[in-house]
Enzyme design. Sequence first.
Site, mmCIF file in Angstrom:
data_model
loop_
_atom_site.group_PDB
_atom_site.id
_atom_site.type_symbol
_atom_site.label_atom_id
_atom_site.label_comp_id
_atom_site.label_asym_id
_atom_site.label_seq_id
_atom_site.Cartn_x
_atom_site.Cartn_y
_atom_site.Cartn_z
ATOM 1 C CB CYS A 22 75.050 -38.485 -29.050
ATOM 2 S SG CYS A 22 74.708 -37.254 -27.491
ATOM 3 C CD GLU A 53 72.997 -39.389 -32.380
ATOM 4 O OE1 GLU A 53 73.835 -39.119 -32.137
ATOM 5 O OE2 GLU A 53 71.965 -38.639 -31.965
#
Length: 484
Positions: free
Chosen positions: A438, A477
Amino acid sequence: MSKLKSKKLRAQLDPASEENVLKSDIFKALATRGLTWDDVAVDMALLRPKRQKLTPEQLQLRAHKPIVSTSIIDLTSHGDGIAIYDHKATPRAPGIRRFEVLLIPSVLPGEQVSAKIRYTEQFWSRCDLLSVDSHFSPMRNNDLVQCKYFGQCSGCQFQMVPYPDQLILLRNTVKRAYETLCDLPKIPQILPTMPSPQQFMYRTKITPHFSKPKNDEPLKIGFNMAGGAPGEIDIEDCIIATQPIRDSMKQERLNIAANIDKYKNGATLLLRETYKLDDNGQFYPTTTTDNNETATTFVGKWRFEYFAGDFFQNNASILVDFTNYVKQNIGTNIKYLVDAYCGAGLFSVTCSDSAERILGIDISAPSIKSAKRNAELNNIKNATFIAGNAEAIFEPVKTETEPDLTAVIIDPPRKGCDTKFLNQLLEFSPKKIIYISCNVFTQARDLKYFLTHPSGAPYTVESVRGVDLFPQTRHVESIAVLSR
Ligand SMILES: C[S@@+](CC[C@H](N)C(=O)[O-])C[C@H]1O[C@@H](n2cnc3c(N)ncnc32)[C@H](O)[C@@H]1O
């Protein structure tokens, strides 16, 4: 050294820390104008005098909050516009150089804007956007903005940008991360960003917060303000949250207001979507506010249970595509799958038929309890889970698997992997590595370490791709696939 000091020092030394990423974005913007840090740094002695009475000069610098008209050069990786204001024509506060770097939220490159300087730090000043005045970006369509708090709330940055262009902006962030932190010939072209099927009403967890109001101040329950302004913005409704969360947010706000005297300072609330069974044995979506309650999420045919306060991916609408992409990249010639940082077992379960044997590890004992439960719920018999530090997985892996037949999934928290883990991964040398993150900046930093290590030489990077788990926001992400 205190914990806080050593954390600060580590962040200063880490090229992927938020501050260093921001500095690198600004440095590039300065270079386009032929400027360096020396042209914009503010005299810190004037900016932050320690406990002594402020001199008139210092007071003037503190009060330096002019309204300026300026144009946006670029976006930072955190989604703010970068402008370099030339004070040639306006009076300057003492200590401010002729050029001042401004960070302005909710703007796009090329736009001419009016902004009010909120506060000044050593190398940049944070601003509030007052208006976009001309040179509107071709990416701007203000009719797309659906939220009345947009621009004031720190949650979303890109609501004014059509969705295909949001995906381009996110791809640019991935490109920038690799250019800055892993600029190696081995890095292939960054693939187009995987879109989210739902672009609003997708968030299955939100955590609004409040401070107890002093005297007659109004109660504000919401999120941080955009542009680093202090305090919370009062949010009645959040349109990126799923409908059950939006519904229960109204009730939670009323409950807090009715019980505000019971709070000493303030609190952070949890609103997590979950599925419960009705009287007819059918699942229906609802919300839990209890960290310790079991939450349920469905990902295609798979069912997951976990403690509502623990980690689980927050956009359920993209999880089938996301986990299928990971599964596709494991490939077919794999016998062992290692799921490092496995959480509640999302990848172990969804990729369970990609290997004969699966080994998962996570530092959170409650998450490992959930992972075991999820294997059971989904009738998966080939998975073993261990609670521990990620590098502890290599002990059983070395004896129970063969590197040539092993794929390792890595999905660490924002700070990325530590070198202890990466060194053991290099030593083990699995056939395939799928690194999910992330924080694409720490991912790029870790891959540079890995690929430039002598034991990393046999690896090629098959692909790097952003995934839009958080539409309307600057967050992306990233999935990198390596093989040898
Ligand atoms: C981004 S989450 C990923 C979880 C899971 N892969 C998923 O997608 O649901 C990161 C996970 O890393 C775990 N974690 C953090 N530090 C760790 C460490 N040093 N060793 C093992 N796990 C760690 C956290 O508990 C969390 O579950």
